[in-house]
Design a protein around this motif. Structure first.
Motif, PDB file in Angstrom:
ATOM      1  N   LYS A 158      15.184  14.495 -22.589  1.00 42.06           N
ATOM      2  CA  LYS A 158      15.356  13.054 -22.064  1.00 42.06           C
ATOM      3  C   LYS A 158      13.839  12.383 -22.919  1.00 42.06           C
ATOM      4  N   PRO A 159      14.099  11.948 -24.153  1.00 40.13           N
ATOM      5  CA  PRO A 159      12.826  11.519 -24.772  1.00 40.13           C
ATOM      6  C   PRO A 159      12.093  10.469 -24.244  1.00 40.13           C
ATOM      7  N   ASN A 160      13.145   9.659 -23.593  1.00 32.53           N
ATOM      8  CA  ASN A 160      12.409   8.504 -22.593  1.00 32.53           C
ATOM      9  C   ASN A 160      11.476   8.852 -21.725  1.00 32.53           C
ATOM     10  N   GLU A 161      11.558  10.273 -21.162  1.00 35.63           N
ATOM     11  CA  GLU A 161      10.705  10.575 -19.787  1.00 35.63           C
ATOM     12  C   GLU A 161       9.565  11.201 -20.428  1.00 35.63           C
ATOM     13  N   ILE A 162       8.422  10.851 -20.582  1.00 33.83           N
ATOM     14  CA  ILE A 162       7.124  11.118 -21.193  1.00 33.83           C
ATOM     15  C   ILE A 162       6.385  11.711 -20.003  1.00 33.83           C
ATOM     16  N   PRO A 163       6.153  13.082 -20.133  1.00 37.77           N
ATOM     17  CA  PRO A 163       5.334  13.485 -18.838  1.00 37.77           C
ATOM     18  C   PRO A 163       4.026  12.736 -18.633  1.00 37.77           C
ATOM     19  N   SER A 164       3.853  12.390 -17.423  1.00 37.17           N
ATOM     20  CA  SER A 164       2.585  11.639 -17.210  1.00 37.17           C
ATOM     21  C   SER A 164       1.269  12.689 -17.039  1.00 37.17           C
ATOM     22  N   PRO A 165       0.445  11.991 -17.680  1.00 37.09           N
ATOM     23  CA  PRO A 165      -0.768  13.006 -17.624  1.00 37.09           C
ATOM     24  C   PRO A 165      -1.664  12.605 -16.231  1.00 37.09           C
ATOM     25  N   PHE A 166      -0.959  11.864 -15.452  1.00 36.09           N
ATOM     26  CA  PHE A 166      -1.730  11.280 -14.060  1.00 36.09           C
ATOM     27  C   PHE A 166      -1.386  12.247 -12.803  1.00 36.09           C
ATOM     28  N   ILE A 167      -0.447  13.395 -13.035  1.00 38.08           N
ATOM     29  CA  ILE A 167      -0.355  14.034 -11.976  1.00 38.08           C
ATOM     30  C   ILE A 167      -1.436  14.734 -11.327  1.00 38.08           C
ATOM     31  N   ASN A 168      -1.643  14.564 -10.133  1.00 32.10           N
ATOM     32  CA  ASN A 168      -2.755  15.399  -9.394  1.00 32.10           C
ATOM     33  C   ASN A 168      -4.177  14.618  -9.917  1.00 32.10           C
ATOM     34  N   LYS A 169      -4.116  13.557 -10.375  1.00 32.13           N
ATOM     35  CA  LYS A 169      -5.258  12.711 -10.757  1.00 32.13           C
ATOM     36  C   LYS A 169      -5.346  11.596  -9.785  1.00 32.13           C
ATOM     37  N   PRO A 170      -6.576  11.194  -9.674  1.00 30.95           N
ATOM     38  CA  PRO A 170      -6.736  10.060  -8.671  1.00 30.95           C
ATOM     39  C   PRO A 170      -6.091   8.837  -9.339  1.00 30.95           C
ATOM     40  N   ALA A 171      -5.379   7.846  -8.521  1.00 34.50           N
ATOM     41  CA  ALA A 171      -4.998   6.508  -8.802  1.00 34.50           C
ATOM     42  C   ALA A 171      -6.041   5.734  -9.618  1.00 34.50           C
ATOM     43  N   PRO A 172      -5.816   5.337 -10.793  1.00 34.44           N
ATOM     44  CA  PRO A 172      -7.018   4.585 -11.573  1.00 34.44           C
ATOM     45  C   PRO A 172      -6.999   3.197 -10.702  1.00 34.44           C
ATOM     46  N   ALA A 173      -8.517   2.997 -10.453  1.00 33.30           N
ATOM     47  CA  ALA A 173      -8.993   1.810  -9.697  1.00 33.30           C
ATOM     48  C   ALA A 173      -8.528   0.340 -10.319  1.00 33.30           C
ATOM     49  N   PHE A 174      -8.315  -0.452  -9.258  1.00 30.38           N
ATOM     50  CA  PHE A 174      -8.200  -1.992  -9.785  1.00 30.38           C
ATOM     51  C   PHE A 174      -8.575  -2.729  -8.675  1.00 30.38           C
ATOM     52  N   SER A 175      -8.709  -3.901  -9.055  1.00 25.62           N
ATOM     53  CA  SER A 175      -8.838  -5.051  -7.869  1.00 25.62           C
ATOM     54  C   SER A 175      -7.958  -6.207  -8.288  1.00 25.62           C
ATOM     55  N   ALA A 176      -6.783  -6.124  -7.954  1.00 25.46           N
ATOM     56  CA  ALA A 176      -5.829  -7.272  -8.044  1.00 25.46           C
ATOM     57  C   ALA A 176      -5.577  -8.139  -7.102  1.00 25.46           C
ATOM     58  N   PRO A 177      -5.264  -9.475  -7.596  1.00 23.92           N
ATOM     59  CA  PRO A 177      -4.651 -10.563  -6.322  1.00 23.92           C
ATOM     60  C   PRO A 177      -3.370  -9.949  -6.155  1.00 23.92           C
ATOM     61  N   LYS A 178      -3.101 -10.626  -4.718  1.00 24.74           N
ATOM     62  CA  LYS A 178      -2.042 -10.400  -4.029  1.00 24.74           C
ATOM     63  C   LYS A 178      -0.886 -11.643  -4.482  1.00 24.74           C
ATOM     64  N   LEU A 179       0.257 -11.248  -4.796  1.00 25.34           N
ATOM     65  CA  LEU A 179       1.373 -12.210  -4.918  1.00 25.34           C
ATOM     66  C   LEU A 179       1.295 -13.372  -4.159  1.00 25.34           C
ATOM     67  N   ASP A 180       1.351 -13.078  -3.069  1.00 18.91           N
ATOM     68  CA  ASP A 180       1.589 -14.140  -1.927  1.00 18.91           C
ATOM     69  C   ASP A 180       0.350 -14.880  -1.470  1.00 18.91           C
ATOM     70  N   ALA A 181      -0.819 -14.258  -1.987  1.00 20.96           N
ATOM     71  CA  ALA A 181      -2.092 -14.849  -1.502  1.00 20.96           C
ATOM     72  C   ALA A 181      -3.087 -14.556  -2.396  1.00 20.96           C
ATOM     73  N   PRO A 182      -3.189 -15.208  -3.716  1.00 22.34           N
ATOM     74  CA  PRO A 182      -3.755 -14.642  -4.846  1.00 22.34           C
ATOM     75  C   PRO A 182      -5.477 -14.781  -4.602  1.00 22.34           C
ATOM     76  N   GLU A 183      -5.894 -15.394  -3.459  1.00 27.34           N
ATOM     77  CA  GLU A 183      -7.363 -15.319  -3.297  1.00 27.34           C
ATOM     78  C   GLU A 183      -7.801 -14.092  -2.667  1.00 27.34           C
ATOM     79  N   GLU A 184      -6.658 -13.413  -2.122  1.00 32.00           N
ATOM     80  CA  GLU A 184      -7.088 -12.104  -1.710  1.00 32.00           C
ATOM     81  C   GLU A 184      -6.747 -10.832  -2.645  1.00 32.00           C
TER      82      GLU A 184
END
Lengths: 176, 158
Positions: free
Chosen positions: A25-51
């Motif tokens: 299945k060439p569409n399924e590229i093995p993810s290099p993230f397995i067992n790695k920490p989820a990358p950090a982000f700080s993103a606005p919530k959809l229903d409350a963008p100020e949070e």
């Protein structure tokens, strides 16, 4: 005798490779993230963008991180499955509204139901890049320590939920 | 003539790139930008580079490369950034590792196999040809002998 055996062997080798090729299945590229920490982000919530929400807020919980968009056709196919999974209350479901218009996204959730405990916005696709997103929908399973344990590319089917997601979630919930 | 012209035009149309190419002021960085975008694979349309592709993801990745170059990041850092996120698959030129060794070695193996086959094929042909010419020589001898014999039988005319 050799005259027949050599072509026969060659044919069998070729057939084996072709058979393997059919099942790749060439569409399924093995993810290099397995067992790695989820990358950090700080993103606005959809229903409350100020949070804002960041993965650190979810530490100590098992959560699904589902990348979706209102323009994404296969997300529509996946949506009822997620709604059903949400009803079971087995896991926190966080949505990443990827490169979408917030109004379209809200409309979509209103008409089709909202399986997400919270959705965050990634309008310019930067969080997507950090998570190696290349084909929406994608679903990550993240454990209590904040490690990515599984990644699914493409729409999640009911079969996937029963055979992969629920057993994995149960296993991760049991971890300290 | 017309079909030829058509084919020629088709061949010439290969060099079209996505349009939103970013411009860097430093020509060296611009060069890095151009080579990098030609070495990174667009993961949506898997047989195109991000320089070729018009997919949204390719545009985002071009922007990412552009911004990182502007921040003074090196080529290696950018390649590392991409492989950390998308794996080796994002590189058109995969690094030599245990997993990719077959990919690198297979062409050489196939070339060797081809050369060996050609070698044996030529040798066999040559052997066959030699045999043939020897047989020819023998035949000639038979013919000559016949001639000699007939000449002998007739007797010397002189």
């Amino acid at each position: 005798m050799l005259k027949f055996i050599i072509p026969l062997v060659l044919f069998i080798i070729m057939a084996a490779f072709l058979a393997l090729g059919l099942n790749l299945k060439p569409n399924e590229i093995p993810s290099p993230f397995i067992n790695k920490p989820a990358p950090a982000f700080s993103a606005p919530k959809l229903d409350a963008p100020e949070e804002k929400l960041s993965p650190a807020d979810l530490k100590g919980q098992v959560w699904l991180f589902n990348v979706w968009a209102s323009w994404c056709v296969s997300c529509r196919a996946e949506h009822p499955i997620l709604n059903q999974l949400a009803k079971q209350n087995a896991v926190v479901i966080v949505g990443l509204n990827y490169k979408d218009d917030p109004n379209d996204a809200k409309n979509w959730l209103e008409t089709l139901g909202n399986p997400y405990d919270v959705s965050i916005m990634d309008q310019d696709g930067r969080i997507g890049i950090d998570y190696g997103v290349y084909g929406v929908p994608e679903t990550f399973v993240i454990d209590k320590k904040g490690l990515i344990r599984y990644k699914h590319t493409g729409p999640v089917s009911d079969d996937d939920v029963q055979k992969i997601f629920l057993p994995l979630i149960a296993k991760l919930q049991a971890e300290p | 003539m017309k079909p030829l012209l058509f084919i020629f035009l088709l061949m010439m149309s290969g060099g079209i790139y996505a349009v939103d190419t970013h411009q860097l002021t430093d020509p060296k960085q611009q060069e890095s930008y151009e080579t990098l975008t030609k070495e990174l694979r667009c993961l949506v349309c898997q047989n195109q580079t991000i320089a070729d592709s018009n997919a949204e993801l390719a545009a985002d990745l071009r922007r990412q490369v552009y911004e990182m170059l502007q921040q003074g990041k090196s080529r290696e850092e950018i390649v590392q950034f991409m492989t950390d996120r998308y794996g080796d698959f994002v590189l058109y030129k995969p690094p030599f590792r245990g997993k990719t060794s077959l990919l690198w070695i297979a062409p050489v193996v196939f070339l060797l196999m081809g050369l060996i086959t050609v070698f044996f094929f030529i040798r066999r042909k040559k052997a066959a040809a030699n045999l043939h010419s020897e047989a020819g020589a023998l035949e000639m001898d038979v013919e000559k002998q016949k001639k000699i014999r007939s000449l002998l039988e007739k007797g010397d005319p002189s």
